[in-house]
Design a protein around this motif. Structure first.
Motif, PDB file in Angstrom:
ATOM      1  N   ALA A  91      30.775  -9.509  -6.996  1.00 23.53           N
ATOM      2  CA  ALA A  91      29.835 -10.315  -6.219  1.00 23.53           C
ATOM      3  C   ALA A  91      28.887 -11.090  -7.127  1.00 23.53           C
ATOM      4  O   ALA A  91      28.558 -12.257  -6.866  1.00 23.53           O
ATOM      5  CB  ALA A  91      29.045  -9.414  -5.262  1.00 23.53           C
ATOM      6  N   PHE A  92      28.442 -10.453  -8.231  1.00 23.72           N
ATOM      7  CA  PHE A  92      27.556 -11.144  -9.163  1.00 23.72           C
ATOM      8  C   PHE A  92      28.261 -12.318  -9.823  1.00 23.72           C
ATOM      9  O   PHE A  92      27.682 -13.398  -9.966  1.00 23.72           O
ATOM     10  CB  PHE A  92      27.054 -10.158 -10.222  1.00 23.72           C
ATOM     11  N   ASN A  93      29.493 -12.110 -10.260  1.00 16.06           N
ATOM     12  CA  ASN A  93      30.234 -13.206 -10.881  1.00 16.06           C
ATOM     13  C   ASN A  93      30.400 -14.368  -9.913  1.00 16.06           C
ATOM     14  O   ASN A  93      30.264 -15.551 -10.303  1.00 16.06           O
ATOM     15  CB  ASN A  93      31.599 -12.705 -11.354  1.00 16.06           C
ATOM     16  N   GLY A  94      30.687 -14.061  -8.651  1.00 18.98           N
ATOM     17  CA  GLY A  94      30.817 -15.135  -7.671  1.00 18.98           C
ATOM     18  C   GLY A  94      29.508 -15.872  -7.452  1.00 18.98           C
ATOM     19  O   GLY A  94      29.477 -17.109  -7.369  1.00 18.98           O
ATOM     20  N   THR A  95      28.411 -15.122  -7.384  1.00 19.96           N
ATOM     21  CA  THR A  95      27.106 -15.762  -7.204  1.00 19.96           C
ATOM     22  C   THR A  95      26.737 -16.610  -8.407  1.00 19.96           C
ATOM     23  O   THR A  95      26.217 -17.730  -8.264  1.00 19.96           O
ATOM     24  CB  THR A  95      26.035 -14.683  -6.961  1.00 19.96           C
ATOM     25  N   ALA A  96      26.980 -16.081  -9.624  1.00 20.04           N
ATOM     26  CA  ALA A  96      26.651 -16.837 -10.837  1.00 20.04           C
ATOM     27  C   ALA A  96      27.481 -18.114 -10.925  1.00 20.04           C
ATOM     28  O   ALA A  96      26.964 -19.182 -11.299  1.00 20.04           O
ATOM     29  CB  ALA A  96      26.883 -15.963 -12.066  1.00 20.04           C
ATOM     30  N   ALA A  97      28.765 -18.020 -10.585  1.00 14.86           N
ATOM     31  CA  ALA A  97      29.615 -19.212 -10.639  1.00 14.86           C
ATOM     32  C   ALA A  97      29.157 -20.259  -9.620  1.00 14.86           C
ATOM     33  O   ALA A  97      29.099 -21.462  -9.930  1.00 14.86           O
ATOM     34  CB  ALA A  97      31.069 -18.818 -10.382  1.00 14.86           C
ATOM     35  N   ARG A  98      28.819 -19.819  -8.418  1.00 11.67           N
ATOM     36  CA  ARG A  98      28.371 -20.766  -7.401  1.00 11.67           C
ATOM     37  C   ARG A  98      27.039 -21.393  -7.801  1.00 11.67           C
ATOM     38  O   ARG A  98      26.828 -22.613  -7.630  1.00 11.67           O
ATOM     39  CB  ARG A  98      28.235 -20.056  -6.057  1.00 11.67           C
TER      40      ARG A  98
ATOM     41  N   GLY B 159      26.483   4.350 -17.151  1.00  9.42           N
ATOM     42  CA  GLY B 159      25.535   3.268 -16.926  1.00  9.42           C
ATOM     43  C   GLY B 159      25.829   1.996 -17.685  1.00  9.42           C
ATOM     44  O   GLY B 159      25.091   1.015 -17.535  1.00  9.42           O
ATOM     45  N   ARG B 160      26.888   1.986 -18.512  1.00 10.55           N
ATOM     46  CA  ARG B 160      27.197   0.780 -19.274  1.00 10.55           C
ATOM     47  C   ARG B 160      27.478  -0.424 -18.382  1.00 10.55           C
ATOM     48  O   ARG B 160      26.966  -1.527 -18.644  1.00 10.55           O
ATOM     49  CB  ARG B 160      28.375   1.054 -20.212  1.00 10.55           C
ATOM     50  N   PRO B 161      28.276  -0.305 -17.299  1.00 13.42           N
ATOM     51  CA  PRO B 161      28.475  -1.479 -16.434  1.00 13.42           C
ATOM     52  C   PRO B 161      27.178  -1.969 -15.801  1.00 13.42           C
ATOM     53  O   PRO B 161      26.982  -3.184 -15.651  1.00 13.42           O
ATOM     54  CB  PRO B 161      29.471  -0.972 -15.376  1.00 13.42           C
ATOM     55  N   ILE B 162      26.281  -1.048 -15.438  1.00 19.86           N
ATOM     56  CA  ILE B 162      25.010  -1.462 -14.854  1.00 19.86           C
ATOM     57  C   ILE B 162      24.174  -2.213 -15.889  1.00 19.86           C
ATOM     58  O   ILE B 162      23.516  -3.213 -15.570  1.00 19.86           O
ATOM     59  CB  ILE B 162      24.247  -0.236 -14.322  1.00 19.86           C
ATOM     60  N   ARG B 163      24.173  -1.746 -17.134  1.00 16.99           N
ATOM     61  CA  ARG B 163      23.406  -2.443 -18.173  1.00 16.99           C
ATOM     62  C   ARG B 163      23.970  -3.825 -18.435  1.00 16.99           C
ATOM     63  O   ARG B 163      23.216  -4.778 -18.696  1.00 16.99           O
ATOM     64  CB  ARG B 163      23.417  -1.610 -19.465  1.00 16.99           C
ATOM     65  N   ARG B 164      25.296  -3.969 -18.372  1.00 12.75           N
ATOM     66  CA  ARG B 164      25.875  -5.300 -18.535  1.00 12.75           C
ATOM     67  C   ARG B 164      25.439  -6.229 -17.404  1.00 12.75           C
ATOM     68  O   ARG B 164      25.118  -7.403 -17.634  1.00 12.75           O
ATOM     69  CB  ARG B 164      27.398  -5.195 -18.577  1.00 12.75           C
ATOM     70  N   LEU B 165      25.416  -5.698 -16.197  1.00 14.84           N
ATOM     71  CA  LEU B 165      24.942  -6.500 -15.074  1.00 14.84           C
ATOM     72  C   LEU B 165      23.472  -6.879 -15.247  1.00 14.84           C
ATOM     73  O   LEU B 165      23.066  -8.009 -14.949  1.00 14.84           O
ATOM     74  CB  LEU B 165      25.131  -5.725 -13.770  1.00 14.84           C
ATOM     75  N   GLU B 166      22.681  -5.925 -15.739  1.00 15.95           N
ATOM     76  CA  GLU B 166      21.260  -6.212 -15.955  1.00 15.95           C
ATOM     77  C   GLU B 166      21.070  -7.287 -17.012  1.00 15.95           C
ATOM     78  O   GLU B 166      20.252  -8.213 -16.849  1.00 15.95           O
ATOM     79  CB  GLU B 166      20.553  -4.928 -16.370  1.00 15.95           C
ATOM     80  N   GLU B 167      21.802  -7.204 -18.126  1.00 12.94           N
ATOM     81  CA  GLU B 167      21.685  -8.216 -19.170  1.00 12.94           C
ATOM     82  C   GLU B 167      22.114  -9.579 -18.655  1.00 12.94           C
ATOM     83  O   GLU B 167      21.465 -10.603 -18.938  1.00 12.94           O
ATOM     84  CB  GLU B 167      22.534  -7.802 -20.376  1.00 12.94           C
ATOM     85  N   ALA B 168      23.218  -9.619 -17.896  1.00  7.67           N
ATOM     86  CA  ALA B 168      23.667 -10.897 -17.345  1.00  7.67           C
ATOM     87  C   ALA B 168      22.654 -11.459 -16.363  1.00  7.67           C
ATOM     88  O   ALA B 168      22.415 -12.675 -16.315  1.00  7.67           O
ATOM     89  CB  ALA B 168      25.029 -10.715 -16.667  1.00  7.67           C
TER      90      ALA B 168
ATOM     91  N   ASP C 192      16.608 -16.274 -17.058  1.00  7.23           N
ATOM     92  CA  ASP C 192      15.967 -17.052 -18.123  1.00  7.23           C
ATOM     93  C   ASP C 192      16.455 -18.488 -18.175  1.00  7.23           C
ATOM     94  O   ASP C 192      15.945 -19.280 -18.984  1.00  7.23           O
ATOM     95  CB  ASP C 192      16.215 -16.395 -19.485  1.00  7.23           C
ATOM     96  N   GLY C 193      17.421 -18.835 -17.358  1.00  8.29           N
ATOM     97  CA  GLY C 193      17.916 -20.202 -17.332  1.00  8.29           C
ATOM     98  C   GLY C 193      19.073 -20.459 -18.259  1.00  8.29           C
ATOM     99  O   GLY C 193      19.506 -21.610 -18.401  1.00  8.29           O
ATOM    100  N   SER C 194      19.599 -19.404 -18.898  1.00 10.67           N
ATOM    101  CA  SER C 194      20.742 -19.594 -19.786  1.00 10.67           C
ATOM    102  C   SER C 194      22.012 -19.793 -18.957  1.00 10.67           C
ATOM    103  O   SER C 194      22.044 -19.581 -17.743  1.00 10.67           O
ATOM    104  CB  SER C 194      20.898 -18.389 -20.714  1.00 10.67           C
ATOM    105  N   ARG C 195      23.055 -20.179 -19.653  1.00 15.66           N
ATOM    106  CA  ARG C 195      24.326 -20.357 -18.976  1.00 15.66           C
ATOM    107  C   ARG C 195      24.819 -18.994 -18.481  1.00 15.66           C
ATOM    108  O   ARG C 195      24.825 -18.018 -19.230  1.00 15.66           O
ATOM    109  CB  ARG C 195      25.351 -20.963 -19.946  1.00 15.66           C
ATOM    110  N   PRO C 196      25.224 -18.902 -17.204  1.00 17.12           N
ATOM    111  CA  PRO C 196      25.654 -17.600 -16.676  1.00 17.12           C
ATOM    112  C   PRO C 196      26.811 -17.021 -17.476  1.00 17.12           C
ATOM    113  O   PRO C 196      27.781 -17.712 -17.802  1.00 17.12           O
ATOM    114  CB  PRO C 196      26.075 -17.914 -15.237  1.00 17.12           C
ATOM    115  N   ALA C 197      26.687 -15.742 -17.824  1.00 17.11           N
ATOM    116  CA  ALA C 197      27.748 -15.026 -18.534  1.00 17.11           C
ATOM    117  C   ALA C 197      28.372 -14.033 -17.557  1.00 17.11           C
ATOM    118  O   ALA C 197      27.682 -13.174 -17.026  1.00 17.11           O
ATOM    119  CB  ALA C 197      27.183 -14.295 -19.755  1.00 17.11           C
ATOM    120  N   PHE C 198      29.659 -14.175 -17.320  1.00 16.08           N
ATOM    121  CA  PHE C 198      30.330 -13.318 -16.359  1.00 16.08           C
ATOM    122  C   PHE C 198      30.565 -11.943 -16.969  1.00 16.08           C
ATOM    123  O   PHE C 198      30.842 -11.803 -18.168  1.00 16.08           O
ATOM    124  CB  PHE C 198      31.658 -13.951 -15.930  1.00 16.08           C
ATOM    125  N   VAL C 199      30.434 -10.922 -16.143  1.00 13.67           N
ATOM    126  CA  VAL C 199      30.588  -9.537 -16.595  1.00 13.67           C
ATOM    127  C   VAL C 199      31.995  -9.063 -16.279  1.00 13.67           C
ATOM    128  O   VAL C 199      32.641  -9.529 -15.336  1.00 13.67           O
ATOM    129  CB  VAL C 199      29.545  -8.627 -15.915  1.00 13.67           C
TER     130      VAL C 199
END
Length: 493
Positions: A227-234, A190-199, A205-212
């Motif tokens: 997909a999350f990294n692509g969405t956060a970057a866009r 579950g560590r990758p899922i928790r990283r995705l959840e934290e990101a 919260d409006g912080s600068r997106p942190a890529f996982v």
């Protein structure tokens, strides 16, 4: 996810253990019962052979000694009967009732009839469960008597219970080990899922997106991370482009607008009297455009700044803005009244309450007719039926009420849209004031609502969270709400 994985691993391990240990326990129980039955049969056959020899030699005393010795060795009871049912030897003293009932017992009847097979039955004697075995004495076709051995089943039951207890403890130890291993594996999975959840939380919260990182985890999780990294970057690119455009365009428009206004004012001596109303209208629209640019700049700065809400003395801010706006209201023949009770500090962004009041008072002044009154009021709001020891903060309601034309229900629903203005709104507005007020209030954890005023105008209510828990007083605990005691008198403009 960790709990679900752990529950699935434990369920699987418990099913495997039950599938292995339950059959093993039943097999061992059956083996123990068969062992004690075989042992009883062997003892009965041995005593029957000895009884045959003793009867042939006429040594009945030796038969009694043999019965006692066998009973001591096996921990049971031994009885030897003659073919006519009379008692020949016994390892213990029998009552008359027991002695009379012996020939009628099924296993004894089977042995006296000379059956080669023994009859094994389980009976309860004196509250103790016993296993009874009977064997014929002599040749089965001419039985001279019968030997009956009864053994208590407590020993075999005790051994079976100990085996079940051992299997249960072994299963518990295995489940404990499975819990430790499964918890470590579930945390790792579950560590990758928790990283995705934290990101995702940081992004929300409006912080600068942190890529996982996408180098670990199952293929589905890695695909989701990509997909999350692509969405956060866009999203970051779009927000940055929007903020940059609003800020840069607004900033670049300030200088041309100032120059345009100066040029229009310089034309006033050179134009005819008939053209001067058109020039005044052009100057008014230029001022409106300048205010629109200022509003865009304020909203751009609000989006760029990620300030943390802090305690603000809303009463002092209201008093200061009352002093600043009072001359403008007097010039428009409108009274500005302040009711500022003791409500304590509120949570808001630095400078947000001042900007909220400036926009609301500006709108109220434009909408108020001459001779009317605009009211500023602070109220402490406590939820109804508040528990005695509920330490959650209450809220402070800031009311700005005018006596203007007000708004319809549909207009109040659209009032917070950017650049929207009511059809009958006074000239000079930009359509950004209420939108900016809402953004400033929400940034501090508050909200803005519009209600029809009792005087026929509009009641703009800014709900701000209190910066300190309410005192535990009977008024608060009983759920009363309304206006606080006014410690300051009304201040007319």
């Amino acid at each position: 996810m960790t709990r679900r994985l752990l529950l699935s691993y434990l369920s699987l391990a418990a099913l495997v253990l039950l599938g292995l240990e339950v059959p093993l326990g039943f097999l061992y129980s059956r083996a123990e019962r068969e062992r004690i039955v075989t042992s009883a049969n062997d003892e009965a056959a041995s005593v029957a052979s000895y009884a045959e020899l003793s009867l042939a030699a006429g040594r009945q005393d030796a038969l009694v000694a043999r019965a006692v010795h066998c009973a001591e060795r096996t921990g049971g009871q031994v009885v030897v009967l003659h073919a006519d049912g009379t008692l020949l030897a016994a390892s213990h003293r029998l009552s008359d009732t027991e002695e009379r009932s012996l020939p009628s017992r099924p296993e004894v009847v089977a042995a006296l009839s000379g059956r080669a097979a023994t009859d094994v039955r389980t009976s309860t004697i004196g509250g103790v469960r016993r296993l009874s075995v009977a064997a014929p004495v002599g040749h089965p076709e001419r039985a001279q008597g019968a030997v009956r051995i009864t053994l208590p089943t407590q020993q075999v039951h005790g051994r079976v219970h100990r085996v079940w207890l051992g299997l249960g403890l072994a299963g518990l130890a295995v489940l404990t080990g499975v819990v430790a291993v499964a918890f470590a594996f579930a945390r790792w999975a579950g560590r990758p899922i928790r990283r995705l959840e934290e990101a995702t939380h940081r992004l929300a919260d409006g912080s600068r997106p942190a890529f996982v990182q996408v180098t670990s985890g199952p293929p589905e999780v890695r695909s989701l991370a990509i997909a999350f990294n692509g969405t956060a970057a866009r999203l970051e690119h779009l927000l940055a482009s929007q903020r940059a455009f609003a800020g840069e365009a607004s900033h670049q428009l300030k200088t041309p607008l100032s120059a345009l206004r100066l040029r229009l004012e310089s034309l006033e001596p050179d134009i005819t009297r008939r053209a001067r109303p058109g020039l005044a209208a052009a100057v008014t629209e230029t001022d409106r455009l300048a205010r629109l640019v200022e509003g865009l700049l304020a909203m751009a700065r609000l989006e760029e700044d990620a300030a943390t809400p802090g305690p603000v003395d809303v009463g002092a801010v209201c008093a200061e803005r009352h002093r600043a706006w009072a001359p403008l209201f007097e010039r428009g023949d409108v009274s500005l009244v302040l009711f500022a009770g003791s409500v304590g500090p509120v949570l808001a962004l630095p400078g947000a309450v001042e900007q909220i009041l400036d926009n609301l008072l500006s709108n109220a002044l434009r909408a108020s007719p001459a001779g009317s009154t605009v009211t500023m009021e602070l109220r402490l709001h406590t939820p109804a039926r508040r528990p005695f020891r509920d330490s959650r903060p209450c809220r402070v309601d800031l009311h700005v009420t005018d006596e203007g034309p007000g708004m319809t229900t549909e207009q109040r629903a659209r009032a917070f849209d950017r650049f929207w203005r009511a059809p009958d709104a006074p000239k000079g507005g930009t359509g950004l004031g209420l939108s900016l007020v809402q953004r400033l209030a929400q940034a501090g954890g508050g909200e803005v609502t519009l209600h029809p005023a009792a005087t026929g105008g509009l009641d703009a209510v800014v709900h701000l969270p209190s910066a300190e828990p309410p005192p535990h007083s009977p008024d608060h605990d009983s759920g009363t709400q309304g206006r606080p005691k006014r410690k300051a008198p009304a201040l007319p403009a």
